[in-house]
Design a protein around this motif. Structure first.
Motif, short mmCIF file in Angstrom:
data_model
loop_
_atom_site.label_atom_id
_atom_site.label_comp_id
_atom_site.label_asym_id
_atom_site.label_seq_id
_atom_site.Cartn_x
_atom_site.Cartn_y
_atom_site.Cartn_z
N LEU A 402 27.73 51.20 39.20
CA LEU A 402 27.38 50.50 40.49
C LEU A 402 26.13 49.77 40.37
O LEU A 402 25.15 50.12 39.53
CB LEU A 402 26.69 51.96 41.29
CG LEU A 402 25.97 51.52 42.58
CD1 LEU A 402 26.90 50.83 43.69
CD2 LEU A 402 25.75 53.01 43.29
N ALA A 403 26.24 48.65 40.81
CA ALA A 403 25.03 47.64 40.69
C ALA A 403 24.81 47.09 42.09
O ALA A 403 25.59 46.89 43.20
CB ALA A 403 25.53 46.27 39.66
N MET A 404 23.50 46.99 42.36
CA MET A 404 22.94 46.67 43.70
C MET A 404 21.84 45.40 43.36
O MET A 404 21.08 45.60 42.16
CB MET A 404 22.50 47.54 44.58
CG MET A 404 23.45 48.69 44.94
SD MET A 404 22.71 49.99 45.88
CE MET A 404 21.78 50.81 44.63
N GLY A 405 21.40 44.66 44.44
CA GLY A 405 20.33 44.03 44.01
C GLY A 405 19.88 43.18 45.49
O GLY A 405 20.78 43.06 46.36
N THR A 406 18.99 42.50 45.52
CA THR A 406 18.38 41.58 46.57
C THR A 406 17.59 40.31 45.81
O THR A 406 17.09 40.34 44.86
CB THR A 406 17.29 42.15 47.49
OG1 THR A 406 16.11 42.70 46.87
CG2 THR A 406 17.89 43.61 47.92
N GLU A 407 17.91 39.40 46.64
CA GLU A 407 17.01 37.95 46.21
C GLU A 407 16.73 37.18 47.41
O GLU A 407 17.19 37.54 48.49
CB GLU A 407 18.12 36.98 45.66
CG GLU A 407 18.57 37.60 44.10
CD GLU A 407 19.41 36.50 43.67
OE1 GLU A 407 19.60 36.42 42.28
OE2 GLU A 407 20.22 35.49 44.28
N PHE A 408 15.58 36.52 47.33
CA PHE A 408 14.86 35.73 48.11
C PHE A 408 14.79 34.30 47.47
O PHE A 408 14.06 34.37 46.70
CB PHE A 408 13.56 36.46 48.42
CG PHE A 408 12.87 35.41 49.56
CD1 PHE A 408 13.13 35.48 51.16
CD2 PHE A 408 12.00 34.58 49.39
CE1 PHE A 408 12.54 34.51 51.92
CE2 PHE A 408 11.24 33.57 50.31
CZ PHE A 408 11.74 33.87 51.50
N ARG A 409 15.30 33.52 48.26
CA ARG A 409 15.16 32.13 47.50
C ARG A 409 14.63 30.96 48.55
O ARG A 409 14.73 31.24 49.73
CB ARG A 409 16.78 31.66 47.38
CG ARG A 409 16.84 30.13 46.69
CD ARG A 409 18.15 30.01 46.14
NE ARG A 409 19.30 29.39 46.97
CZ ARG A 409 20.20 30.03 47.33
NH1 ARG A 409 20.31 31.41 46.98
NH2 ARG A 409 21.08 29.55 48.01
N TYR A 410 13.69 30.17 47.95
CA TYR A 410 13.04 29.10 48.76
C TYR A 410 13.45 27.86 48.07
O TYR A 410 13.49 27.55 46.98
CB TYR A 410 11.67 29.19 48.58
CG TYR A 410 10.88 28.25 49.28
CD1 TYR A 410 10.57 27.85 50.83
CD2 TYR A 410 10.31 27.19 48.54
CE1 TYR A 410 9.72 27.07 51.09
CE2 TYR A 410 9.55 26.07 48.89
CZ TYR A 410 9.44 26.11 50.37
OH TYR A 410 8.78 24.98 50.87
N GLU A 411 13.87 26.83 48.98
CA GLU A 411 14.19 25.49 48.45
C GLU A 411 13.59 24.46 49.23
O GLU A 411 13.38 24.49 50.50
CB GLU A 411 15.83 25.42 48.79
CG GLU A 411 16.58 26.07 47.93
CD GLU A 411 18.03 26.03 48.38
OE1 GLU A 411 18.86 26.07 47.46
OE2 GLU A 411 18.33 26.03 49.60
N LYS A 412 13.18 23.27 48.57
CA LYS A 412 12.41 22.10 49.15
C LYS A 412 12.99 20.75 48.70
O LYS A 412 13.11 20.89 47.43
CB LYS A 412 10.98 22.34 49.03
CG LYS A 412 10.39 21.34 49.83
CD LYS A 412 8.87 21.32 49.66
CE LYS A 412 8.14 20.33 50.65
NZ LYS A 412 6.72 20.24 50.73
N TYR A 484 23.26 42.56 47.77
CA TYR A 484 24.72 42.60 47.39
C TYR A 484 24.72 43.90 46.72
O TYR A 484 23.92 44.70 46.38
CB TYR A 484 24.96 41.60 46.18
CG TYR A 484 24.20 41.85 44.89
CD1 TYR A 484 24.88 42.55 43.74
CD2 TYR A 484 23.09 41.02 44.71
CE1 TYR A 484 23.92 42.80 42.78
CE2 TYR A 484 22.40 41.04 43.51
CZ TYR A 484 22.87 42.09 42.58
OH TYR A 484 22.36 42.18 41.58
N ILE A 485 26.15 44.58 46.73
CA ILE A 485 26.46 45.78 45.90
C ILE A 485 27.76 45.19 45.14
O ILE A 485 28.57 44.49 45.65
CB ILE A 485 26.88 46.76 46.92
CG1 ILE A 485 27.27 48.07 46.25
CG2 ILE A 485 27.94 46.77 47.94
CD1 ILE A 485 27.16 49.38 47.05
#
Length: 822
Positions: A402-412, A484-485
């Motif tokens: 089992l794998a899980m995670g979160t990401e926060f991405r900023y683009e300019k 995601y999971i």
């Protein structure tokens, strides 16, 4: 005391050009053999290897193939190693002359996700406008990563948006950096093209030996601390000269006189650092920097061209696009354990900056007072990703991960304004001309206007010829949150299933949810079926949403002014171009694997349906009854737009066969790999207000460019024979037919017939620390089909006697390479 000795081996089952591997460890006390934890793209199960994944993954040993070929950048290495990967060098394509657009399975350059050591890598700020691949797309630039810094390249040939996020419609490419903790390895390379004209002296060059390329690289590994930490650092320098392939002026009146490979000077520095801080806590960092200065010729301005000033250039001139491209990446993270859970907390930053200086040119509206070099501005793109992921292999269910995670991405995204004279038009008094400037004050072409019917008044084009500067300063940004999971379960020892889901929310267009199911069933230990089905997406890039430029282009030998309008512009609104939205996809694949040790086979069929693909529309002109008057007022001949214009359907199959055997006193490794890809355009989304203009909104010519993103088939045959200290490598690559269209109408087809290139090299290991290779690339001097009937009319996209569509346009190359280590 008992000493536990581990015997480590590498099991490989593909030939010299591509290497699949699974690292195994044998314990000297217990005698047990176990699979080491080697992360492979496409699975987050650390015990999964390429041999038992549910989706096709190519693992390419870059170090091995780079030693036996004349390629010095990643795109071209993969072009001749992976059948489903295509990348062509461009010429006459503005910034794309410095950035080779690359595709996977014939989709857009921005529909393949690039990772560096498993973390999202930043995209280029360049959007492809000209050329034959990726028009209207902006993708990641593999050539910003030096070959000498790479341990291997993993290519996941399957839709993976549910696992890795936006852009992974066609697949994922993961570049894994060197992690050697001791010693120094270096390489010195020299290559040059031996020019011989194809046809009956139809092509000429500046000299018989050109495109001289020097590549020097060094890679240092060192231990850090006493707990297994390491640092691996790479410095690489590349210097490459022009390789010009002009249409013979004695036979053709070609409007472009400097077609061919650009000149470039590149410097790279990359590092890969990992330091255990305490038991169970490890810090890692991957800093990287590349700087590339590329000089490429634009279209020729002849002595009598409207944009020429004979007092400055009496014989005409060839503008030079002097681009300076810098890329910076800085990934840092902590890996640690909490109980049985493995955690990875990271921050990955990347930036691309693209600056244009236009040399050997003029602003024709300034007359004899014009400068001959201009700062044209440029563009940049920054990305920062912060995330945390965790995974655990459970004991109560054998083979469950089992794998899980979160990401926060900023683009300019930024447009960088050039100097005024690089984009402005001036009147006869030297003032900036606007839409309100009286026509009698505009700078006319001498001798025009003598006859309203045959010689009407023509006005000199403004801005720097060859590439106009950016006239606006712009900064646009957005952010994105993802979660995601990703699960895998061995239901039995023969049956494995995988299920993944991902939620993403973008600040500029909303949310999306995607899923993936994959399975593998081993009928015997050697033979297994595998398959997957998934949904995917790609968010419109900031570049596609906000990029704008006014430029001059040659069409059928005529100079026209084209406005590439941003998606949020008033001009786009007047043309009823809707706001960009995400592309969506449905992917399916099914195939089998067979591995008997000496012989392996993988066959994978696939289906990819993409809706709302973002491309460049056709060109609307001043005769258009919707925006014609607006274009006339702006003194623009034509306009193009970014739009979710088209749906496509791709069906294909990848086949890889390998055989390794002892032959005489040596060992022969053989790889036969091929890709068949058939793409169809299933729908065109013409706005209702533009009904009846379907062939303008997406003209047959633009459709041909989309369908020509890759040859329908590409077949690689590689033979490698090693006997003691000698080795020889032979590679044949067959590129299928490609069909483009000219400007002369719906029947103006330009066919590039199939071509086969042959590369050959021999090497000798003087010692275990010193080796030498000599060889030839495209030794039979194959070129794409010459377009005899189009070149004098300026009817090819590149302005040359052929377009860059298959294997390049420089002909035969000889090379030598020395590798050393200590």
């Amino acid at each position: 005391m008992n000493m536990r000795i581990k015997k480590i081996s590498v099991v490989f089952f593909l030939g010299a050009s591509t290497l699949y591997f699974a690292q195994t460890t044998k314990d000297s006390l217990s005698g047990e053999t176990t699979v080491d934890e080697v992360n492979i793209i496409g699975t987050r199960n650390k015990k999964r290897t390429v041999t038992n994944t549910a989706v096709p993954v190519d693992v390419i040993d870059v170090k091995q193939i780079s030693q036996s070929t004349g390629q010095v950048d990643v795109n071209q290495l993969l072009q001749f190693a992976a059948p489903s990967f295509n990348s062509n060098k461009q010429s006459g394509s503005d910034g794309a002359d410095a950035v080779d657009p690359a595709t996977l399975r014939g989709l857009g350059p921005d529909q393949t996700l690039l990772l560096l050591n498993g973390k999202r890598y930043h995209q280029s700020s360049l959007v492809n406008i000209f050329g034959t691949r990726g028009r209207g797309n902006s993708g990641s630039d593999l050539n910003t990563i030096p070959v000498a810094a790479i341990k291997r390249v993993e290519i996941l040939r399957d839709g993976a948006s549910a696992q890795y996020g936006s852009d992974a419609i066609a697949g994922v490419i993961n570049v894994v950096l060197n992690d050697r903790n001791h010693g120094f390895e270096g390489s010195a390379f020299y290559g040059a093209n031996l020019f011989k004209s194809p046809g009956d002296n139809d092509v000429v060059s500046d000299k018989k030996l050109d495109g001289n390329t020097f590549d020097f690289s060094g890679n240092l590994g060192t231990k850090i601390g006493t707990k297994g930490g390491f640092g691996n650092f790479t410095l690489e320098l590349i210097n490459k000269d022009y390789a010009i392939r002009n249409a013979n002026p004695e036979k053709y009146d070609a409007p472009r006189q400097r077609f061919g490979d650009a000149k470039s000077n590149n410097i790279y520095f990359f590092g890969n650092i990992e330091v255990p801080l305490t038991d169970g806590l490890t810090f890692y960092s991957q800093p990287g920097f590349s700087y590339r200065n590329t000089k490429a010729y634009a279209w020729t301005r002849s002595a009598d061209a409207d944009g020429n000033i004979p007092e400055i250039y009496p014989d005409g001139f060839n503008p030079i696009q002097n681009t300076k491209i810098s890329d910076f990446t800085f990934d840092n993270g902590l890996k640690f354990k909490l109980g049985d859970w493995d955690f990875d907390f990271y921050n990955a930053f990347g930036n691309n900056r693209f600056i244009y200086q236009i040399d050997n040119t003029i602003n024709a509206t300034l007359g004899v007072n014009s400068p001959t070099s201009f700062d044209a501005g440029g563009h940049s793109l920054s990305q920062n990703v912060t995330g945390i992921s965790t995974s655990k292999a459970f004991d109560f269910l054998e083979g469950f991960n089992l794998a899980m995670g979160t990401e926060f991405r900023y683009e300019k995204f930024n447009l960088i304004k050039g100097q005024e004279s690089s984009y402005a038009s001036y009147d006869i008094n030297g003032n900036v001309a606007t839409a309100d400037t009286p026509k009698e004050l505009l700078v006319q072409v001498p001798g025009s206007g003598t006859d309203p019917d045959t010689n009407p008044v023509r006005y000199r084009p403004g801005g720097s010829q060859g590439f106009p500067g950016y006239s606006t300063e712009l900064g646009k940004s957005r952010n994105n949150f993802a979660a995601y999971i990703d699960t895998e379960l061995d239901i039995t020892k023969n049956l494995m299933v995988s299920l993944a889901g991902r939620f993403e929310n973008y600040s500029d267009f909303g949310s999306t949810i995607n899923g993936k199911f994959a399975t593998r069933y081993a009928i015997t230990p050697q033979f297994a079926f595998r398959g997957s089905v998934s949904t995917g997406f790609r968010a419109p890039s900031l570049v596609q949403k906000y990029y704008s430029l006014q430029f001059t282009n040659f069409q059928g030998g005529n100079l026209v002014t084209v406005q590439l309008a941003s998606n949020d512009s008033e001009l786009a609104k007047e043309a009823f171009i809707p706001q960009l939205k995400q592309e969506t996809s449905v992917n399916g694949s099914a195939g089998f694997t067979f591995n008997s040790g000496k012989f392996t086979a993988t066959v994978d069929g696939y289906y990819i349906q993409v809706k709302d693909r973002i491309v460049l529309t056709g060109t609307f002109d001043t005769e258009d009854n919707v925006i014609g008057e607006t274009l006339t007022a702006l003194k623009v001949d034509q306009a193009q737009f970014f739009s979710n214009a088209v749906d496509t359907k791709s069906r294909g199959v990848d086949v890889i066969l390998t055989y390794t055997t002892d032959l005489g006193p040596g060992r022969l490794s053989t790889t036969l790999a091929g890709n068949y890809n058939d793409m169809q355009i299933t729908d065109v989304h013409t706005p209702p207000q533009l009904a009846g203009k379907e062939d303008v909104f997406l003209s047959p010519r633009e459709r041909a460019f989309i369908l020509a993103s890759a040859p329908k088939t590409k077949i690689n045959l590689n033979l490698n024979y090693k006997i003691q200290k000698f080795n020889a490598n032979l590679q044949l690559v067959r590129f299928d037919k490609v069909t483009l269209m000219g400007y002369a109408g719906p029947d103006d087809y330009q066919t590039y017939t199939p071509r086969v290139t042959t590369d050959f090299s021999v090497g000798y290991d003087f010692t275990k620390n010193l080796s030498w290779t000599i060889g030839g690339k495209n030794v039979f001097n194959r070129y794409s089909t010459l377009q005899y009937g189009a070149v004098s009319d300026g009817n090819t996209e590149s302005g040359g006697i052929f377009d860059p569509v298959q294997m390049g346009f420089s002909g035969r190359q000889i090379f030598t390479r020395v590798n050393f280590k200590f």
